[in-house]
Design an enzyme around this catalytic site. Structure first.
Site, PDB file in Angstrom:
ATOM      1  N   HIS A   1       1.269  -1.361  -0.354  1.00 60.16           N
ATOM      2  CA  HIS A   1      -0.365  -0.260   0.208  1.00 60.16           C
ATOM      3  C   HIS A   1       0.865   1.507  -0.210  1.00 60.16           C
ATOM      4  CE1 HIS A   1      -3.048   2.973   0.883  1.00 60.16           C
ATOM      5  NE2 HIS A   1      -3.807   1.375   0.755  1.00 60.16           N
TER       6      HIS A   1
ATOM      7  N   ASP B   1      -8.205  -5.454   0.421  1.00 60.18           N
ATOM      8  CA  ASP B   1      -8.214  -6.114  -0.423  1.00 60.18           C
ATOM      9  C   ASP B   1      -7.741  -7.945  -0.272  1.00 60.18           C
ATOM     10  OD1 ASP B   1      -9.915  -4.147  -2.263  1.00 60.18           O
ATOM     11  OD2 ASP B   1      -8.587  -3.923  -3.264  1.00 60.18           O
TER      12      ASP B   1
HETATM   13  N1  ACO Z   1       4.054  -8.033  -4.754  1.00 58.48           N
HETATM   14  C1  ACO Z   1       5.526  -8.166  -5.151  1.00 58.48           C
HETATM   15  N2  ACO Z   1       6.456  -6.490  -4.871  1.00 58.48           N
HETATM   16  C2  ACO Z   1       5.383  -5.534  -4.785  1.00 58.48           C
HETATM   17  C3  ACO Z   1       4.320  -5.386  -3.765  1.00 58.48           C
HETATM   18  C4  ACO Z   1       3.007  -6.194  -4.197  1.00 58.48           C
HETATM   19  N3  ACO Z   1       1.601  -6.803  -4.148  1.00 58.48           N
HETATM   20  N4  ACO Z   1       4.073  -3.731  -4.416  1.00 58.48           N
HETATM   21  C5  ACO Z   1       4.840  -3.132  -4.280  1.00 58.48           C
HETATM   22  N5  ACO Z   1       5.806  -4.769  -4.801  1.00 58.48           N
HETATM   23  C6  ACO Z   1       7.069  -3.658  -4.725  1.00 58.48           C
HETATM   24  C7  ACO Z   1       7.525  -3.197  -5.736  1.00 58.48           C
HETATM   25  O1  ACO Z   1       7.769  -4.217  -7.476  1.00 58.48           O
HETATM   26  C8  ACO Z   1       8.663  -2.227  -5.562  1.00 58.48           C
HETATM   27  O2  ACO Z   1       9.413  -2.918  -5.718  1.00 58.48           O
HETATM   28  P1  ACO Z   1      11.269  -2.478  -6.150  1.00 58.48           P
HETATM   29  O3  ACO Z   1      11.606  -1.377  -5.179  1.00 58.48           O
HETATM   30  O4  ACO Z   1      12.117  -3.538  -6.136  1.00 58.48           O
HETATM   31  O5  ACO Z   1      10.917  -1.685  -7.351  1.00 58.48           O
HETATM   32  C9  ACO Z   1       8.033  -1.860  -4.084  1.00 58.48           C
HETATM   33  O6  ACO Z   1       7.930  -2.673  -3.768  1.00 58.48           O
HETATM   34  C10 ACO Z   1       7.563  -0.583  -3.894  1.00 58.48           C
HETATM   35  O7  ACO Z   1       5.929  -0.510  -4.896  1.00 58.48           O
HETATM   36  P2  ACO Z   1       5.142   0.434  -5.146  1.00 58.48           P
HETATM   37  O8  ACO Z   1       5.115  -0.250  -6.878  1.00 58.48           O
HETATM   38  O9  ACO Z   1       6.664   1.514  -5.950  1.00 58.48           O
HETATM   39  O10 ACO Z   1       4.870   1.081  -4.136  1.00 58.48           O
HETATM   40  P3  ACO Z   1       3.874   1.873  -4.529  1.00 58.48           P
HETATM   41  O11 ACO Z   1       3.192   2.608  -3.203  1.00 58.48           O
HETATM   42  O12 ACO Z   1       3.883   3.192  -5.615  1.00 58.48           O
HETATM   43  O13 ACO Z   1       2.712   1.109  -4.808  1.00 58.48           O
HETATM   44  C11 ACO Z   1       0.483  -0.320  -4.949  1.00 58.48           C
HETATM   45  C12 ACO Z   1       1.525   0.747  -3.990  1.00 58.48           C
HETATM   46  C13 ACO Z   1       0.953  -0.103  -5.584  1.00 58.48           C
HETATM   47  C14 ACO Z   1      -0.446  -0.522  -3.953  1.00 58.48           C
HETATM   48  C15 ACO Z   1       1.817  -1.627  -5.186  1.00 58.48           C
HETATM   49  O14 ACO Z   1       1.958  -2.134  -3.279  1.00 58.48           O
HETATM   50  C16 ACO Z   1       1.194  -2.889  -5.555  1.00 58.48           C
HETATM   51  O15 ACO Z   1       0.743  -3.095  -6.350  1.00 58.48           O
HETATM   52  N6  ACO Z   1       0.240  -3.638  -4.537  1.00 58.48           N
HETATM   53  C17 ACO Z   1      -0.411  -4.709  -5.504  1.00 58.48           C
HETATM   54  C18 ACO Z   1      -2.126  -4.048  -5.904  1.00 58.48           C
HETATM   55  C19 ACO Z   1      -2.872  -3.647  -5.031  1.00 58.48           C
HETATM   56  O16 ACO Z   1      -2.880  -5.026  -4.103  1.00 58.48           O
HETATM   57  N7  ACO Z   1      -3.604  -2.528  -4.664  1.00 58.48           N
HETATM   58  C20 ACO Z   1      -5.345  -2.672  -4.041  1.00 58.48           C
HETATM   59  C21 ACO Z   1      -4.273  -1.616  -2.697  1.00 58.48           C
HETATM   60  S1  ACO Z   1      -5.325  -0.710  -2.259  1.00 58.48           S
HETATM   61  C22 ACO Z   1      -6.670   0.022  -2.798  1.00 58.48           C
HETATM   62  O17 ACO Z   1      -6.456   0.977  -3.760  1.00 58.48           O
HETATM   63  C23 ACO Z   1      -7.989   0.038  -1.814  1.00 58.48           C
END
Ligand code: ACO
Length: 429
Positions: free
Chosen positions: A306, A363
């Site tokens: 998140h 979620d």
């Molecule tokens: N699985 C694996 N790796 C992940 C995940 C995940 N679910 N989420 C983040 N990471 C990793 C990224 O690959 C990144 O790694 P890196 O530094 O090696 O490149 C690091 O963690 C940071 O990730 P970002 O995408 O930069 O973090 P951001 O804060 O922008 O994204 C997000 C947050 C979009 C929610 C992300 O965690 C994600 O894609 N999660 C999965 C989708 C999800 O569950 N979304 C629902 C969010 S809650 C809501 O909207 C109700």
């Protein structure tokens, strides 16, 4: 304003003082509103990782500590002791209603639950394969055509707000009925908000349908947990669209569309699809997690991570417990719930997830609950939209009532070509 300032030293040695703003929970912000005018500099923050777009009195969220409060009330208390209608009132009006106010609000929601009969034709125009989010967003925009006084910014807005809360529920249920080829079920005035939705979704004309109190409670809780989350992608979209003076239906429809993406509200659907894929491939979730960690196949562990929570999402905690209770009550054994729990256990012990502070978000378990309630996967994001509606409305209302309304208009740093001479096509090589 706190009376404190922060000092910025620019590359040419100039110093610039910036006001510091402190929120009621002691959150600090550096006010950069005059920065460009005073210095020629802007700040660059793609994804708004560190930019406060507004001050707001609606929701407090401390992602490090896993705290979420609506108007000062903890999410745990609201999920346990309130219902969705009362929580909606709280978010929109800023305080809990008296018994009389709540009854009047409920009465109004009941009174406005029908949609104009002509709107039924719209449903018929969509192919059965339509994603219900496409239908929902178009229908919400279309409501503005039926209530054109919404275009007048000075018209009383409470009625439009009530219509939205009530009719979006009807639209969501009708779109489901249409998608499965069943006749729509009209709302019943004797039923409360959540029960009425379940009735419109699952009743059929040939049979009596009794709403299960357990499902009614679970739905209330699910909707409450999704009801607001401060400046997330869809809420920021609602505020941005609303800042142009667009009507409330247009702003909310924009929020519905922003929610659709798999990185936001579409994640609940994506979680179930991920779990089903793992199950179909033989159930080797450890290999899946390994692929995610090693970024093979560009998959993420959906329902994890998140932007704001760097700790266990408090909503996920409540939902995990609720999933156990509801499935037990219904006598359902869902292998996907076991799979989700096993994956959570492995991920929470794994260095990759620990070091990146990735925990289950709201979620991760909501889809399992919706499945148990008989709601199909492609309706999950619609359920999220239904829950988030009072939050979007509260933010839209706060924004339009604020004295400090400016159209949302970020700046950019241009990285394209510098000026060049246009060459007519006849002279080009
Ligand atoms: N699985 C694996 N790796 C992940 C995940 C995940 N679910 N989420 C983040 N990471 C990793 C990224 O690959 C990144 O790694 P890196 O530094 O090696 O490149 C690091 O963690 C940071 O990730 P970002 O995408 O930069 O973090 P951001 O804060 O922008 O994204 C997000 C947050 C979009 C929610 C992300 O965690 C994600 O894609 N999660 C999965 C989708 C999800 O569950 N979304 C629902 C969010 S809650 C809501 O909207 C109700």
């Amino acid at each position: 304003m706190s009376g404190k300032t922060a000092k910025l030293t620019l590359p040419d040695g100039r110093e610039h003082a910036l006001n510091v703003i402190v929120g009621s929970e002691n959150e600090h912000a550096i006010d950069i509103r005059s920065l460009r005018q005073d210095t020629g500099y802007i700040t660059l923050d793609s994804g708004y990782m560190n930019t406060g777009a507004t001050t707001s009195a609606i929701t407090y969220l401390d992602g490090e500590a896993g705290v979420l409060r609506y108007r000062g009330y903890s999410i745990e208390d609201l999920a346990e002791k309130s219902n969705f209608v009362e929580t909606s009132y709280l978010l929109i009006h800023g305080r809990l209603p008296t018994a009389r106010e709540r009854d009047e609000f409920s009465k109004q929601l009941t009174y406005h639950s029908l949609i104009h009969e002509d709107m039924q034709h719209f449903f018929a125009g969509y192919p059965p394969t339509s994603h219900p989010m496409a239908v929902l967003s178009a229908m919400v925009t279309s409501l503005s055509a039926y209530y054109p006084d919404c275009l007048d910014r000075d018209a009383p807005m409470d009625l439009h707000i009530t219509r939205l809360l009530s009719k979006v529920r009807t639209i969501a249920a009708f779109s489901y009925k249409k998608s499965i080829g069943q006749p729509v079920m009209y709302p019943r005035n004797s039923l409360k908000y959540a029960a009425n939705f379940l009735h419109m979704m699952f009743a059929v004309p040939a049979e009596d349908y009794e709403v299960s109190p357990v499902l009614e409670k679970a739905l209330n809780q699910l909707l409450i947990l999704h009801a607001d989350h401060e400046q997330n992608c869809s809420t920021s979209t609602v505020r941005l669209v609303g800042s142009s003076g667009a009507n409330v239906y247009a702003a909310i429809a924009a929020g519905v569309l922003a929610l659709w993406g798999p990185l936001h509200g579409g994640a609940n659907q994506a979680v179930i699809e991920m779990l089903e894929d793992i199950q179909k491939a033989g159930g080797d979730y450890k290999k899946f997690i390994d692929d995610v960690k090693n970024k093979r196949g560009e998959r993420r562990l959906m329902g994890f991570g998140h932007r704001v929570y760097k700790n266990y999402d408090p909503r996920a905690k409540i939902l995990k417990k609720m999933a156990d209770e509801v499935l037990e009550h219904l006598g359902i054994q869902d292998p996907l719930l076991d799979l989700a729990k096993s994956m959570e256990e492995v991920a929470l012990r794994d260095d990759y997830f620990i070091s990146k502070k990735l925990y289950p978000n709201v979620d991760f378990y909501s889809g399992i609950l919706y499945r148990a309630m008989g709601i199909p996967t492609n309706m999950f994001t619609v359920m999220f939209a239904l829950g988030r509606l009072p939050g979007w409305i509260a933010h839209w209302k706060e924004m339009v009532e604020s004295k400090d309304t400016k159209i949302g208009r970020p700046r950019q740093i241009y990285t394209g070509e510098v000026e060049r001479r246009f060459v007519p096509i006849s002279e080009r090589p």
